[in-house]
Design a protein around this motif. Sequence first.
Motif, PDB file in Angstrom:
ATOM      1  N   GLY A 259      40.030  34.500  38.877  1.00 46.52           N
ATOM      2  CA  GLY A 259      40.791  35.754  38.880  1.00 46.52           C
ATOM      3  C   GLY A 259      40.030  36.926  38.304  1.00 46.52           C
ATOM      4  N   ALA A 260      38.716  36.741  38.004  1.00 47.80           N
ATOM      5  CA  ALA A 260      37.901  37.832  37.455  1.00 47.80           C
ATOM      6  C   ALA A 260      37.542  38.803  38.570  1.00 47.80           C
ATOM      7  N   THR A 261      38.149  39.977  38.578  1.00 47.64           N
ATOM      8  CA  THR A 261      37.928  40.957  39.654  1.00 47.64           C
ATOM      9  C   THR A 261      37.113  42.165  39.202  1.00 47.64           C
ATOM     10  N   ASN A 318      30.651  37.110  40.739  1.00 47.34           N
ATOM     11  CA  ASN A 318      31.506  36.086  40.149  1.00 47.34           C
ATOM     12  C   ASN A 318      30.947  34.719  40.567  1.00 47.34           C
ATOM     13  N   PRO A 319      30.500  33.873  39.616  1.00 49.32           N
ATOM     14  CA  PRO A 319      29.828  32.627  39.997  1.00 49.32           C
ATOM     15  C   PRO A 319      30.742  31.625  40.701  1.00 49.32           C
ATOM     16  N   LEU A 320      32.067  31.762  40.546  1.00 52.58           N
ATOM     17  CA  LEU A 320      32.985  30.816  41.182  1.00 52.58           C
ATOM     18  C   LEU A 320      33.348  31.257  42.595  1.00 52.58           C
ATOM     19  N   THR A 321      33.584  32.557  42.778  1.00 49.24           N
ATOM     20  CA  THR A 321      34.041  33.063  44.084  1.00 49.24           C
ATOM     21  C   THR A 321      32.910  33.685  44.902  1.00 49.24           C
ATOM     22  N   MET A 343      35.005  39.173  31.030  1.00 45.24           N
ATOM     23  CA  MET A 343      35.373  39.210  32.445  1.00 45.24           C
ATOM     24  C   MET A 343      36.802  39.739  32.528  1.00 45.24           C
ATOM     25  N   GLY A 344      37.009  40.657  33.465  1.00 48.17           N
ATOM     26  CA  GLY A 344      38.327  41.263  33.620  1.00 48.17           C
ATOM     27  C   GLY A 344      39.213  40.414  34.518  1.00 48.17           C
ATOM     28  N   ASN A 360      43.047  51.012  39.449  1.00 51.79           N
ATOM     29  CA  ASN A 360      43.425  50.530  40.787  1.00 51.79           C
ATOM     30  C   ASN A 360      42.510  49.397  41.255  1.00 51.79           C
ATOM     31  N   LEU A 361      42.323  48.423  40.361  1.00 49.18           N
ATOM     32  CA  LEU A 361      41.453  47.273  40.642  1.00 49.18           C
ATOM     33  C   LEU A 361      42.298  46.072  41.085  1.00 49.18           C
ATOM     34  N   PRO A 362      41.713  45.123  41.835  1.00 49.30           N
ATOM     35  CA  PRO A 362      42.481  43.976  42.345  1.00 49.30           C
ATOM     36  C   PRO A 362      43.037  43.115  41.203  1.00 49.30           C
ATOM     37  N   ILE A 363      44.253  42.611  41.432  1.00 47.26           N
ATOM     38  CA  ILE A 363      44.902  41.709  40.467  1.00 47.26           C
ATOM     39  C   ILE A 363      45.212  40.415  41.217  1.00 47.26           C
ATOM     40  N   ARG A 364      44.543  39.332  40.840  1.00 41.26           N
ATOM     41  CA  ARG A 364      44.694  38.058  41.554  1.00 41.26           C
ATOM     42  C   ARG A 364      45.190  36.977  40.584  1.00 41.26           C
ATOM     43  N   TYR A 365      46.357  36.407  40.888  1.00 39.27           N
ATOM     44  CA  TYR A 365      46.925  35.344  40.045  1.00 39.27           C
ATOM     45  C   TYR A 365      46.265  34.013  40.384  1.00 39.27           C
TER      46      TYR A 365
END
Length: 826
Positions: A259-261, A318-321, A343-344, A360-365
């Motif tokens: 979820g780090a965007t 982002n090393p995961l995504t 990490m945000g 206005n940055l992405p928010i991912r659950y």
Amino acid sequence: MGLYPFETIEKKWQNVWREKRAFKTDDEKGNKKMYILEMFPYPSGNLHMGHVRNYTIGDVVARYYRMKSYNVLHPMGWDAFGMPAENAAIKYGVHPYEWTIKNIENMKRQLNSLGISYDWDREVATCFPDYYKWNQWLFLQFYKKGLVYKKKSKVNWCPQCKTVLANEQAEEGRCWRCKSEVELKELEQWFFRITNYAEELSKDLDILDGWPQKVKVMQRNWIGLSEGVMIKFKLSEKVDGYKDDFIEVFTTRADTLGGATFLVVSAEHPIVKSILENKNNDELKEFIKEYERERIQNRFTVGVTEKKGVALGIQVINPLTNEKIQVYASNYVLMGYGTGAVMGVPAHDSRDFEFAKEKNLPIRYVIRPEGNGFYEEDKAYEEEGIVINSPHISGLKSSDAKKKIVEMFQKDQMASFSKQIRLRDWLISRQRYWGTPIPVVYCEKCGIVPLGEEDLPVILPTNVEFTGTGGSPLANIDEFVKTKCPICGSDARRETDTMDTFVDSSWYYLRFCDPKNNDEPFSVEKAKFWMSVDQYIGGVEHAVLHLLYSRFFVKVLRDLGFLNIDEPFSNLLTQGMVLKDGEKMSKSKGNIVDPEEIISTYGADTARLFILFAAPPEKDLEWSDQGVEGAHRFLARIWKLFNENLERIKNVEASVEEDLTEDEVNIYKKLNKTLLKASNDIENKFHFNTSIAALMEFTNEFSYSLRNEKIRPKLIKKIFETFTIILSVFAPHISEEIWSRMGHTDLVCFQNWPEVDPDYLEDDICTIAIQVNGKLRDKIMVEKDLEEEAIEDKVLSSLRVKKFIEGKQILKKIYVKNKIFNIVVK
């Protein structure tokens, strides 16, 4: 208000106590010791009601344990170095030494006027060479152990006064003296490596059962020990002047990596400096200036209200995504914690959520609650749960996902488990005069040279001028600054910084164990006997720094072989504030009540009694003129009641006859219940207010019985004697006078605390046996209808029981109502 002659009585007995040295501590007197200590004051000139409350609480405890045949250490001294004396020198043209000594004399007189039972033979003042010599000696021991170093550090700097300012002197970002805007400036400063002990300081809070939970939480948060994961985010492009190709972050929530965007760094992060040096970014420059202004204004603030930030114009992966995400500099990330980068993850961190909404940055659950729980999409869900929307780790529990992240990336050294602390090393340099000189010289040939122990003390010179133009006046005294190198004999200069006054107060309780020792700061044997402090009393405003530094000192001195304890203070009471009209007393609010005025109008015993009766010690106390008058009337009533019956008891022997009448049995049972109440309250929770209420209630019933002449003189005298001993810990002057008028030649403060007579207890009292692992360790008498929680408090407060459970894990507690309380430990 002269309802009884308190002026004559109080002066009389204060003189007797002083002449007889009634409260002198004998190191050789028995092994049953009790060290009672209130935080020593800064000698500001006058006691305030907060002082009166603090010292009276400690005095009750000290007087009680003396009567319980403990060898009591109850000392007093002065935290005498510090900025206010220097400010007074500039403002009034008086030398800090003169100002300090005058204030000490006045405050000592005021303390004596309250009847506080201090052993004044142990008095110390930190501004005298016989004390600060040992500050310097301890500095050298810390230096030898590798716990002292010098490095550049940012400090508050006034460009007009050309001096470093303490945080207290930087008022809302402006110099307290000239009102110039304060800057942050890098200067060479001395530090103690308190971070070497951070983990132990955090974990040992668990063994401090006698400390308030709120204080332990405050210390734990200040230390900020966190276990988590270091993760490297690769830069999408190289940044000129920046040595790495990645930004490393520390996180306790590696499970939320998907979820780090975005990524956020401190304004002081090296990558920010590199960008400023190589790119023209006016927005970033302005942000840095504003950030520094905020830092000056909020040096001790952990959080910030408004989250601000500027895009650095770079991205990381982002090393995961494998997504590219933006990097920002922000005011809510501190360089002093972790790596200065986070990490945000806005869906799972409220600070990141606020920042993401603003930008206005992405928010991912990426975490959902376990079971059938759900999260709200208009705010951060900060709990752990099951991972979703994350490559490779979806479906795992948070705890398992954290481990999986490290397993996946540790081969390429992109992730590793790590511990981090928020605590920073202790900056002890002060560019001021009125403090302990640092025992170091600077030689062009040998560099930094610590002095030898034989060269101590480095005396603080008195021939100083306070011009108000800034800087330490020590730098202008050639005979102080110019010296010889102790190694090569060449010309050298002394350090002109002085030590933070928290150094003085970090070990003063050890000096009280052996205050006249000229050969060492304290005798190891005497410290072994007296330490740790059994009961420490002071304001919650010292809950973090003073207590933390004292704990640090004890651990270092233990490791150096001078102590055999891990913690300085076994039990801590943080008393509440004294309020008037709902606000803390202060000169600016015009709601100060002068203790001297109360003592001169009503007497010290009245002041003591009111301040103990008005509220439990840990609660705030609302000042009440009516309450003071009520306390005075109660003492006047006791005085009248005693004198009305003096002739009946003067020449009789106090005793309890075997053939007591029903009325005599009833009043004697009431006396025993009052005695039991006072004993339990003083030993356990210091609920002096309920003890005094019990004394008032008993006085009413006793007065009624005396009016009806239903009690024989021998029992009357026995009751007066027992009652007077109980009263003496709260109101010692009137008690000494009554005791003397009964025909006693020795002092009431020398008497043994009365034993509860088990044959004369009311039906609602029972005796409970306290066991540890099935073995009898103590017995307590309590009211039968007392709640189990209150019983447990009394059991765990028993000093005899504490010896058998200290440092051990309590497995369970078994209570057989009104009979047995068994603690099972390992």
